[in-house]
Design an enzyme around this catalytic site. Sequence first.
Site, short mmCIF file in Angstrom:
data_model
loop_
_atom_site.label_atom_id
_atom_site.label_comp_id
_atom_site.label_asym_id
_atom_site.label_seq_id
_atom_site.Cartn_x
_atom_site.Cartn_y
_atom_site.Cartn_z
N SER A 41 19.58 -57.97 -2.76
CA SER A 41 20.42 -58.61 -1.58
C SER A 41 20.11 -59.97 -1.62
O SER A 41 19.13 -60.58 -1.99
CB SER A 41 19.90 -58.02 -0.31
OG SER A 41 20.33 -56.63 -0.36
N1 SAH Z 1 17.00 -53.28 -0.94
C1 SAH Z 1 17.39 -53.70 -2.50
C2 SAH Z 1 18.76 -53.87 -2.28
C3 SAH Z 1 19.33 -53.02 -3.29
S1 SAH Z 1 21.28 -52.71 -3.18
C4 SAH Z 1 16.57 -55.01 -2.87
O1 SAH Z 1 16.06 -55.65 -2.19
O2 SAH Z 1 16.81 -54.97 -4.08
C5 SAH Z 1 21.28 -51.32 -2.69
C6 SAH Z 1 20.65 -49.92 -3.29
O3 SAH Z 1 20.82 -48.78 -2.51
C7 SAH Z 1 21.11 -49.69 -4.77
O4 SAH Z 1 19.96 -49.56 -5.44
C8 SAH Z 1 21.54 -48.45 -4.72
O5 SAH Z 1 21.52 -47.50 -5.96
C9 SAH Z 1 20.88 -47.67 -3.50
N2 SAH Z 1 21.61 -46.55 -2.75
C10 SAH Z 1 23.08 -46.41 -2.84
N3 SAH Z 1 23.31 -44.99 -2.50
C11 SAH Z 1 22.19 -44.63 -2.12
C12 SAH Z 1 21.77 -43.35 -1.44
N4 SAH Z 1 22.68 -42.62 -1.03
N5 SAH Z 1 20.47 -43.00 -1.18
C13 SAH Z 1 19.47 -44.19 -1.75
N6 SAH Z 1 19.76 -45.16 -2.28
C14 SAH Z 1 21.01 -45.48 -2.25
#
Ligand code: SAH
Length: 217
Positions: free
Chosen positions: A67
């Site tokens: 993010s």
């Molecule tokens: N907090 C992260 C942001 C990653 S983007 C950071 O700081 O890097 C969002 C993430 O949510 C992705 O890795 C994606 O695979 C995950 N995601 C999507 N749907 C999901 C679900 N149903 N349960 C858990 N994770 C999920």
Amino acid sequence: MMKDTLRDQGKRKLLVQELQEKKGIDNVNVLKAIGNVPRHLFFDKVFHDNFAYKDVAFPIGAGQTISQPFTVATQSALLKVTRGMKVLEVGTGSGYQTAVLIEMGAKVYSIERQRELFHSAKANLSKLNYRANLFFGDGYIGKEAFAPFDRIIVTCGAPFVPEELINQLAPNGIMVVPVGEGVNQTMVLIEKSENGEIIKTEHGSFSFVPMLNDKQY
Ligand code: SAH
């Protein structure tokens, strides 16, 4: 090599300054945490120099992104985390937001649905000595075994607020969740009162990768 050079530290200082002076982030704990976490070490080495300390989102593999720092700062500030709180994160991704929450004193439980990212986040965090409870699974169902949580943060765009997450929020708890299925999501803040009443407020428009529920386990 996990190196945090003076040059990296200098760039990080400028990022914190940018968030504070130009982007309006005024929560001191959040700024301090972002100032402490070496964000470049959550990136592939070749991208360290050019992208890690820009205020942008960036690909981390498996079609996902780390993010944008402004987004991490906004969600972290809305959560009002204090030391010792139990926080559930949905979407571990790179593990960067997890690290920021740990710096703020939280005990973090984080769920990731992509196995590849679950493993790389685990490696990133443990190399930096951040202790988190990481799970490979589906965030829609939360983590009942460790509920209730003082705080819940969803870091992917949810089509709706998952009911199970509201159930796992403690009385006086706060949840932040970006809601919406298009390119943009509305940042929704959910506060649960002492006796379980729910108040929802909206806090601007952001852009997240989608929260998916089509993964087979
Ligand atoms: N907090 C992260 C942001 C990653 S983007 C950071 O700081 O890097 C969002 C993430 O949510 C992705 O890795 C994606 O695979 C995950 N995601 C999507 N749907 C999901 C679900 N149903 N349960 C858990 N994770 C999920």
